[in-house]
Design an enzyme around this catalytic site. Structure first.
Site, PDB file in Angstrom:
ATOM      1  N   ASN A   7       1.084  -1.127   0.071  1.00  0.00           N
ATOM      2  CA  ASN A   7      -0.022  -0.191   0.065  1.00  0.00           C
ATOM      3  C   ASN A   7       0.665   1.255  -0.048  1.00  0.00           C
ATOM      4  O   ASN A   7       1.455   1.689   0.956  1.00  0.00           O
ATOM      5  CB  ASN A   7      -1.066  -0.077   1.379  1.00  0.00           C
ATOM      6  CG  ASN A   7      -1.840   1.033   1.333  1.00  0.00           C
ATOM      7  OD1 ASN A   7      -2.067   2.090   0.291  1.00  0.00           O
ATOM      8  ND2 ASN A   7      -2.826   1.065   2.154  1.00  0.00           N
ATOM      9  N   ARG A  88      -2.614  -2.058  -3.514  1.00  0.00           N
ATOM     10  CA  ARG A  88      -3.765  -1.450  -3.233  1.00  0.00           C
ATOM     11  C   ARG A  88      -3.935  -0.103  -3.919  1.00  0.00           C
ATOM     12  O   ARG A  88      -3.055   0.697  -3.786  1.00  0.00           O
ATOM     13  CB  ARG A  88      -3.902  -1.304  -1.818  1.00  0.00           C
ATOM     14  CG  ARG A  88      -5.191  -0.618  -1.272  1.00  0.00           C
ATOM     15  CD  ARG A  88      -4.660   1.012  -0.869  1.00  0.00           C
ATOM     16  NE  ARG A  88      -5.978   1.374  -0.662  1.00  0.00           N
ATOM     17  CZ  ARG A  88      -6.189   2.783  -0.003  1.00  0.00           C
ATOM     18  NH1 ARG A  88      -5.192   3.532   0.123  1.00  0.00           N
ATOM     19  NH2 ARG A  88      -7.369   3.328   0.439  1.00  0.00           N
ATOM     20  N   HIS A 177     -13.192   1.268   0.763  1.00  0.00           N
ATOM     21  CA  HIS A 177     -12.734   0.166   1.754  1.00  0.00           C
ATOM     22  C   HIS A 177     -13.472  -1.255   0.997  1.00  0.00           C
ATOM     23  O   HIS A 177     -14.016  -2.188   1.781  1.00  0.00           O
ATOM     24  CB  HIS A 177     -13.696   0.354   2.928  1.00  0.00           C
ATOM     25  CG  HIS A 177     -13.269   1.655   3.976  1.00  0.00           C
ATOM     26  ND1 HIS A 177     -13.614   2.496   4.630  1.00  0.00           N
ATOM     27  CD2 HIS A 177     -11.995   1.778   4.024  1.00  0.00           C
ATOM     28  CE1 HIS A 177     -13.320   3.121   5.373  1.00  0.00           C
ATOM     29  NE2 HIS A 177     -11.879   2.841   5.067  1.00  0.00           N
ATOM     30  N   ARG A 236     -13.101  13.023   9.536  1.00  0.00           N
ATOM     31  CA  ARG A 236     -14.213  13.272   8.483  1.00  0.00           C
ATOM     32  C   ARG A 236     -15.515  13.529   9.096  1.00  0.00           C
ATOM     33  O   ARG A 236     -15.768  12.865   9.862  1.00  0.00           O
ATOM     34  CB  ARG A 236     -14.328  12.442   7.401  1.00  0.00           C
ATOM     35  CG  ARG A 236     -12.779  12.074   6.660  1.00  0.00           C
ATOM     36  CD  ARG A 236     -13.162  11.355   5.282  1.00  0.00           C
ATOM     37  NE  ARG A 236     -11.812  10.971   4.617  1.00  0.00           N
ATOM     38  CZ  ARG A 236     -11.238   9.674   4.806  1.00  0.00           C
ATOM     39  NH1 ARG A 236     -12.090   8.705   5.169  1.00  0.00           N
ATOM     40  NH2 ARG A 236     -10.201   9.496   4.163  1.00  0.00           N
ATOM     41  N   GLU A 379      -6.929  -6.754   4.619  1.00  0.00           N
ATOM     42  CA  GLU A 379      -7.045  -6.177   3.585  1.00  0.00           C
ATOM     43  C   GLU A 379      -5.639  -6.646   2.769  1.00  0.00           C
ATOM     44  O   GLU A 379      -5.806  -7.211   1.373  1.00  0.00           O
ATOM     45  CB  GLU A 379      -6.885  -4.739   3.341  1.00  0.00           C
ATOM     46  CG  GLU A 379      -8.387  -4.124   3.916  1.00  0.00           C
ATOM     47  CD  GLU A 379      -8.322  -2.591   4.220  1.00  0.00           C
ATOM     48  OE1 GLU A 379      -8.112  -2.473   5.373  1.00  0.00           O
ATOM     49  OE2 GLU A 379      -8.887  -1.838   3.420  1.00  0.00           O
TER      50      GLU A 379
END
Ligand code: ADP
Length: 394
Positions: A7, A88, A177, A236, A379
């Protein structure tokens, strides 16, 4: 078979070397402050943690260090032991809806969508290019955060705005996601031996999103055109009335980009509490009776509960509610508050089981109308498993 799951961020590069099919993590690590002063990396292998402070001018230099360390720490004896590298990638637009082998041409195609994920996509692709250069004979696979949500229907992914915005500029809900939601959905489906489950997947980490999944297909998800939409998160805002943006622009003499930055980085738990975006800090402040922390957490849990109720309706009754990611896996308090706020659905918790952290577990009460699970996400493993598919095809 050994697969590297990668990633790459704009100034960071995270990797996990995974053995398949055993799923064992051989080594992992993080390169930080790439291109900045004070760059360094850490590698975890065999119970040891190695930290090196070195100049990392770009991702290529970081990848070179990684290759050298894999050999010098005897993690592998030759680079030929690496069978594949999975990357990713945040955004594949509505074109890249499956993981695929990366070539120069494919990367060119993906970069069309960089403007939809300007903070992540160029960095993800830069990382991929650096590995393609370092390991030219190794298959490199792109795994998209948006891909799992590609099954949403127009009626779910379209915003009620002029239709031509979608046609001209691709304005629609994409969702993110996806790799995590896909992993936990596979895991719970496998666990229960069913492929027709209606699942409400709550990925609650620093970033947070919910997905309504029916028989392995996403029906709706909370993040939207960007990851700013949906539930409240660490920093956020999640959904807000867009009219707030020009209003604050005028009041504070800020640009739209500055306000969006405030909504991405200074809102959510941090914005309301004024304390921290980290749920551990919020929990500590709640213990100390801090009113703003209590308020922030209350809004946080309510937004998640609202979407669960909405998705239960959308799915025509869910078979499973699951919690995953940092907070979902490790915060009994958040899970309890969310479940208390969906009492009307007949969902209950077993408070003792709810104390479990970061382990697969059924945590609902025996009388609960919908079973509630903790399903740890992975992930990196999902990326590695996708990559394995292409290695096998070689
Ligand atoms: P990211 O979106 O960055 O991948 P993570 O899934 O790692 O985020 O989740 C990070 C969040 O998980 C942070 O808010 C952190 O406070 C929270 N978290 C981690 N451990 C715990 C814990 N033991 N109790 C409560 N929250 C936790």
């Amino acid at each position: 078979m050994k697969i590297l799951a990668v990633n790459a961020g704009s100034s960071s590069l995270k990797f996990t070397l995974i053995e398949l099919p055993s799923k064992e993590v051989i080594a992992s690590g993080l390169f930080e402050k790439i291109g900045l002063a004070g760059s360094y990396y850490t590698i975890k292998y065999n119970g040891e943690k190695y930290v090196r402070e070195v100049e990392l001018t770009d991702h290529g230099v970081a990848v070179k260090h990684l290759m050298d360390e894999l050999i010098s720490l005897h993690i592998i004896s030759s680079l030929e032991e690496i069978d594949g590298v999975g990357h990713r990638i945040l955004h594949g637009g509505d074109e890249f809806v499956d993981s695929l082998v990366l070539t120069e041409e494919v990367i060119e195609g993906i970069s069309k969508y960089n403007e939809l994920g300007p903070l992540h996509n160029p960095a993800n692709l830069m990382g991929a290019k650096a590995f393609m250069k370092a390991l030219p004979n190794v298959v490199q696979v792109g795994v998209f955060d948006t891909a799992f949500h590609a099954t949403m229907k127009e009626s779910e992914f379209l915003y009620p705005v002029p239709y031509e915005w979608y046609e001209k500029y691709g304005i629609r809900k994409y969702g993110f996601h996806g790799t995590s939601h896909r992993f936990v959905n596979l895991d719970i489906s496998e666990h229960l031996g069913r492929n027709d489950l209606k699942v409400i997947s709550c990925h609650i980490g620093n970033g947070a999103s919910l997905a309504a999944i029916d028989s392995g297909k996403v029906v709706d998800t909370t993040m939207g055109f960007t990851p700013l939409a949906g539930v409240m998160m660490g920093t956020r805002s999640g959904d807000i009335d867009p009219s707030i943006i020009p209003f604050i622009m005028k009041k504070e003499g800020k640009t739209a980009d500055e306000i969006i930055n405030d909504l991405n980085k200074k809102s959510g738990l941090l914005g309301v509490s004024g304390i921290s975006s980290d749920s551990r800090d919020i929990e500590a402040a709640i213990e100390a009776n801090n009113e703003k922390a209590i308020l922030a957490q209350d809004i946080y849990a309510q937004k998640i509960a609202n979407y669960i109720a909405m998705y239960n309706n959308l799915l025509g009754g869910a078979d499973v509610i699951l919690f995953t990611a940092g907070i979902g896996e490790r915060s009994p308090m958040t899970r309890r508050q969310v479940i208390e706020k969906i009492k009307s659905l007949g969902v209950t918790l077993d408070e003792e089981k709810n104390q479990i952290r970061a382990e697969f577990a059924l945590i609902s009460g025996e009388d609960s109308k919908i079973p509630v699970y903790i399903v740890p996400t992975n992930e990196e493993l999902m990326i590695a498993l996708d990559t394995m598919e292409f290695v096998s095809k070689d």
